[in-house]
Design a protein around this motif. Structure first.
Motif, mmCIF file in Angstrom:
data_model
loop_
_atom_site.group_PDB
_atom_site.id
_atom_site.type_symbol
_atom_site.label_atom_id
_atom_site.label_comp_id
_atom_site.label_asym_id
_atom_site.label_seq_id
_atom_site.Cartn_x
_atom_site.Cartn_y
_atom_site.Cartn_z
ATOM 1 N N SER A 146 4.079 1.939 -11.336
ATOM 2 C CA SER A 146 3.095 0.874 -11.139
ATOM 3 C C SER A 146 1.878 1.092 -12.034
ATOM 4 O O SER A 146 1.313 0.121 -12.567
ATOM 5 C CB SER A 146 2.683 0.807 -9.661
ATOM 6 O OG SER A 146 3.817 0.550 -8.850
ATOM 7 N N ARG B 207 0.112 -2.349 -7.151
ATOM 8 C CA ARG B 207 -0.507 -1.386 -6.236
ATOM 9 C C ARG B 207 0.036 0.009 -6.505
ATOM 10 O O ARG B 207 1.249 0.203 -6.593
ATOM 11 C CB ARG B 207 -0.240 -1.790 -4.774
ATOM 12 C CG ARG B 207 -0.742 -3.177 -4.429
ATOM 13 C CD ARG B 207 -2.251 -3.294 -4.637
ATOM 14 N NE ARG B 207 -2.982 -2.357 -3.822
ATOM 15 C CZ ARG B 207 -3.300 -2.550 -2.556
ATOM 16 N NH1 ARG B 207 -2.954 -3.656 -1.940
ATOM 17 N NH2 ARG B 207 -3.973 -1.635 -1.884
ATOM 18 N N ASP C 219 8.868 -4.028 -11.501
ATOM 19 C CA ASP C 219 8.513 -2.747 -10.880
ATOM 20 C C ASP C 219 9.535 -2.454 -9.787
ATOM 21 O O ASP C 219 9.620 -3.176 -8.799
ATOM 22 C CB ASP C 219 7.100 -2.885 -10.278
ATOM 23 C CG ASP C 219 6.477 -1.545 -9.894
ATOM 24 O OD1 ASP C 219 7.128 -0.498 -10.091
ATOM 25 O OD2 ASP C 219 5.330 -1.569 -9.396
ATOM 26 N N THR D 11 5.656 1.480 -3.650
ATOM 27 C CA THR D 11 6.354 0.236 -3.983
ATOM 28 C C THR D 11 7.732 0.245 -3.324
ATOM 29 O O THR D 11 8.573 1.063 -3.662
ATOM 30 C CB THR D 11 6.502 0.101 -5.512
ATOM 31 O OG1 THR D 11 5.240 0.333 -6.131
ATOM 32 C CG2 THR D 11 6.999 -1.288 -5.895
HETATM 33 MG MG MG Z 1 4.822 1.896 -7.433
#
Ligand code: MG
Ligand code: GTP
Length: 195
Positions: free
Chosen positions: A37, A51, A75, A59
């Motif tokens: 991320s 985030r 992501d 995530t």
């Molecule tokens: Mg992440």
């Protein structure tokens, strides 16, 4: 790449169908906490659109970030996070595998490895999945700033050997702190997505 717009376009949960956006996409895979991320934020010139967290397992969905209405940065949830149950781990694995299988727009998969550590069995399996599904793997050695400069070449070699990379496989060191490697990664993404 000049970033004119960057938006979180789609969040794909465990039970969601993999979306077909019609835009070319590149995905970022790697162990939990490796810096996926953070890399995506760095590429987008955003501090916190994706985030991030010092706690692994941040995530847990597949997040599509749309750039300039041209392409998506994807992501992926991190693997190898110790504090989840085996059943959850399996679900995440299935989610990533399913994505690699069914995406219509995926052009390449970036596999992130912490430059300080030897690749794990999970990293090797991820590398195999990428090859097995016919994608070009690109290795990003993350957290470059955490390593003494004199150690960099030795550690890059350990990553090459640990993953048994095929000759000619690109390995790019990157730091989310200094953004070293960012331009090279964008050049590659642009060439892969035809931009
Ligand atoms: Mg992440
Ligand atoms: P999951 O979402 O849990 O899979 O993790 P992730 O791979 O998305 O990692 P994330 O980007 O959230 O980063 C994890 C931690 O590592 C955060 O505390 C980041 O600030 C830190 N970090 C990421 N990249 C770098 C880097 O290049 N250098 C340094 N020093 N820290 C980094």
């Amino acid at each position: 790449m000049v970033i004119k717009s960057a938006v979180l376009d789609i969040v794909c949960g465990i039970t969601s169908k993999i979306p077909d956006t019609g835009l070319p996409e590149v995905a970022f895979a790697g162990k939990s906490n490796v810096g996926k991320s953070s890399l995506i934020n760095g590429l987008m010139n955003r501090k916190a659109l994706a985030r991030t967290s010092a706690q692994p397992g941040k995530t847990q969905t597949i997040n599509f970030y749309k750039i300039n209405d041209e392409l998506d940065l994807v992501d992926l949830p991190g693997y190898g996070y110790a504090r989840v149950t085996p059943a959850e781990k399996e679900k995440w694995g299935k989610m990533i595998e399913n994505y690699l299988h069914t995406s219509h727009n995926l052009k390449a998969v970036f596999l992130l490895i912490d430059i300080r550590h030897d690749p794990s069995a999970n990293d090797r399996q991820m590398y195999e999945w990428i090859l097995h599904n016919g994608y070009e793997p690109i290795i990003i050695a993350t957290k470059l700033d955490k390593l003494k400069r004199s150690q960099v070449q030795k550690n890059l070699k350990a990553i090459r050997e640990g993953l048994q990379l095929r000759k000619g496989t690109t390995v790019i060191p990157y730091s989310a702190e200094t953004k070293q490697g960012r331009d090279e990664i964008w050049e590659l993404i642009e060439s892969l997505t035809g931009g």
